[in-house]
Structure formats: C-alpha cells, structure tokens
Scaffold this active site. Structure first.
Site, mmCIF file in Angstrom:
data_model
loop_
_atom_site.group_PDB
_atom_site.id
_atom_site.type_symbol
_atom_site.label_atom_id
_atom_site.label_comp_id
_atom_site.label_asym_id
_atom_site.label_seq_id
_atom_site.Cartn_x
_atom_site.Cartn_y
_atom_site.Cartn_z
ATOM 1 N N SER A 49 42.242 -37.144 -33.604
ATOM 2 C CA SER A 49 43.155 -36.009 -33.816
ATOM 3 C C SER A 49 43.851 -35.500 -32.550
ATOM 4 C CB SER A 49 42.411 -34.846 -34.482
ATOM 5 O OG SER A 49 42.192 -35.117 -35.839
ATOM 6 N N LYS A 91 47.537 -35.985 -32.526
ATOM 7 C CA LYS A 91 48.441 -35.111 -33.269
ATOM 8 C C LYS A 91 49.375 -34.326 -32.348
ATOM 9 C CE LYS A 91 45.084 -34.555 -37.036
ATOM 10 N NZ LYS A 91 44.046 -33.685 -37.617
ATOM 11 N N TYR A 140 49.789 -43.010 -39.371
ATOM 12 C CA TYR A 140 48.757 -42.028 -39.049
ATOM 13 C C TYR A 140 47.429 -42.699 -38.689
ATOM 14 C CZ TYR A 140 45.509 -38.152 -39.553
ATOM 15 O OH TYR A 140 44.522 -37.231 -39.317
ATOM 16 N N TYR A 159 39.865 -27.313 -34.568
ATOM 17 C CA TYR A 159 39.536 -27.219 -35.992
ATOM 18 C C TYR A 159 39.211 -25.769 -36.350
ATOM 19 C CZ TYR A 159 39.128 -32.279 -35.323
ATOM 20 O OH TYR A 159 39.372 -33.592 -34.999
ATOM 21 N N VAL A 218 37.521 -36.468 -33.602
ATOM 22 C CA VAL A 218 36.181 -36.863 -34.039
ATOM 23 C C VAL A 218 35.685 -38.131 -33.346
ATOM 24 C CG1 VAL A 218 36.301 -35.687 -36.255
ATOM 25 C CG2 VAL A 218 37.043 -38.092 -36.079
#
Length: 305
Positions: free
Chosen positions: A61, A64, A189, A241, A259
C-alpha cells in the site's frame, strides 16, 4: 544518528514477536518475522541505515502514494476528486461496505483499496500494461533504482487470492467510477503492490515528498508543491490505515504503511525514512517499524504538530 538507529533496531527487535506476518496473501506468509531495518536520508544527501535495511520486500500500500501522484499529474486534481474522496474512513483498508451506503458515491480516500483501484484507472495509458509501465518508471526515477521490478510470485498470489479487491473493482464499475475493464485495472493495482523495494528505496520516496515534490540532489520537479502536500496530508489522515490518528499522536510524521512490512515516512524539509519489519499488528502496520519511527521522532523532535 548511526548510533541512534542501531539502538532503535536493537530495542524494537523483540516487538516483532508480538505481531504476525501477513498470511492472507500466501506469498507474504514466508517473510522472516525477525527482520527489522531502517534507512534515513536527509536533505544534504547524508544516508544512515541499520538492521535489515537491504532486505527486499513488496511495497504493497505504500505504492498508493505514487500511483495517486501520477493520477494527479495525468488527470488533474478536479477530475481525480470526482472519482475518490478526501475523508478518512475509520474502517479497515480493505473494507467494502461503505460503497453500498446511500450517502457514499465514491471511495472515501485514495489510501484505502477501493480508492487506490479507482486511482489506477486515472493513470494514462492505452491499456493496463502501459499504465503500469509508466507507474514503474516513475518509481524508478524517484528512487534512482533502475532495477526495481515486480515480484512475480507475490503478483500471482495477489491476483489469485484478491477476491475482495476484485469485488470492489466490479462494484466501482457498476457505480460508474471505473470506466475501463475492471480486470485490466486490477492487474495494474496488483502489480504496483508487488514491486520489490528496500528501506533505501522508500526513504527516497519520503525524501521527495519532504522536498515538496523535487528530487533533492538535482532539483528536478517530479510533482508540484501542491501535489506533494496533498499526498502528505492523506498520509497523516489515512496513511496508517485505521490507526492513523494514533500514529499522528504518538509519532506525528506523515507516513504510509504496507502489509509487506514497510513504513515510508516524510519529515517536511528534513528527511525521508524507510523502515521495514514484516511482523504486523492487527491493523496491518509493522510493529517494529512503528516502534523505530516512534523512537526516532521522540529523540529528534520530528513531530509536525
């Protein structure tokens, strides 16, 4: 600085056994729970590192932030925010249920999975392969690492087990957020999440953002000051998160976790930090990397608040 980093790795190493490696993506389950490393690069080009900072892990992530940057560069702020919102969710990063509520017409922010999938569709390219190649090239330029590549095993694992992400993509298509083939966008993705990096690579991403979108050692503008500030703001509000508020209080540095065990942090006008430890807490954040960043922030008074 070197002595401080060595000490922080030593102090936080026992924390790694208080978490668990990610196992919902099978290829991530084999990570060594005892790995812990950190790299700090300042604006003058001084680099300090300790522990397992050379160990490769998948960016997950943390990617992103850069796909969001490229979407803003390609499509513009106005268009991007018709497809994704600006608000924190308070939910798990892979939560899907708010997409079905009456008052939500788009993913709430680009740092949750649904928002990141929407962002991928805004990257320019004739197809998914071209979109991803442009994204990978941007990562290479920011990090100065021409050897960056996709971990094919993790990519296949993500693609084969990513049923919830697939459900999100088709729901986004039904909502009119995705205008292209969901499978093609999912492929972008899954690949971006599977790029292999080290602590050094993500520290350089943090450094670019700390320098307001310019490569510190050449002065080349990769993104505008406005875009860099938007990304850092999302890192503060959504980057860790549903523990982002706690991290802001305890550490106080814009950061984005993944993660795979990495945390990328950006101290405005000062430094970029990359930390890695695959042992995660129940919210998906590295317990050891969090500890290192908390200690570093306290020792050097890095909190932006």
């Amino acid at each position: 600085m070197q002595e401080l980093l060595d000490n922080l790795v030593k102090i936080n190493l026992p924390l790694t056994h208080k978490g668990k490696v990610a196992n919902y993506i099978p290829a991530l389950a084999r990570a060594d729970i005892d790995n812990l490393g950190v790299c700090v690069i300042d604006m003058s080009g001084n680099s300090y590192a300790s522990g397992d900072y050379r160990t490769l892990f998948t960016i997950q992530s943390i990617s992103k932030t850069i796909s969001f940057m490229l979407a803003l560069l390609d499509t513009g702020e106005e268009k991007v925010f018709t497809k994704v919102g600006m608000e924190a969710t308070g939910d798990r990063f892979n939560s899907i249920y708010k997409l079905e509520t009456a008052d939500v017409s788009k993913p709430l922010n680009p740092m949750i999975n649904a928002g990141a999938i929407a962002v991928c569709s805004l990257i320019k390219g004739r197809n998914g392969e071209e979109k991803f190649e442009r994204l990978l090239n941007l990562f290479k330029k920011i990090t100065g690492n021409k050897e960056l590549k996709v971990n094919e095993e993790v990519y296949r694992s993500e693609r084969e087990t990513g049923n919830k992400n697939r459900a999100m993509a088709y729901l986004l298509k039904d909502m009119g957020i995705l205008e292209e083939n969901p499978e093609e966008i999912l492929n972008v993705y899954f690949k971006q999440c599977s790029i292999e990096v080290s602590c050094v690579d993500i520290a350089k991403i943090g450094l670019l953002l700390a320098n307001e979108g310019r490569l510190p050692f050449t002065g080349e503008e990769i993104a505008s000051k406005r875009i860099a500030r938007i990304i850092k703001t999302f890192m503060v509000t959504c980057g860790m998160y549903d523990a982002s508020g706690e991290f802001a209080i305890e550490v106080g540095i814009p950061a984005k976790s993944g993660v795979g065990g990495g945390i990328m942090a950006s101290v405005p006008h000062k430094m970029g930090i990359g930390a890695y430890g695959p042992s995660l807490d129940n919210k998906g954040n590295s317990v050891g990397a969090w500890g290192i960043l908390e200690g570093l922030s306290a020792e050097l008074n890095l909190s932006i608040f």
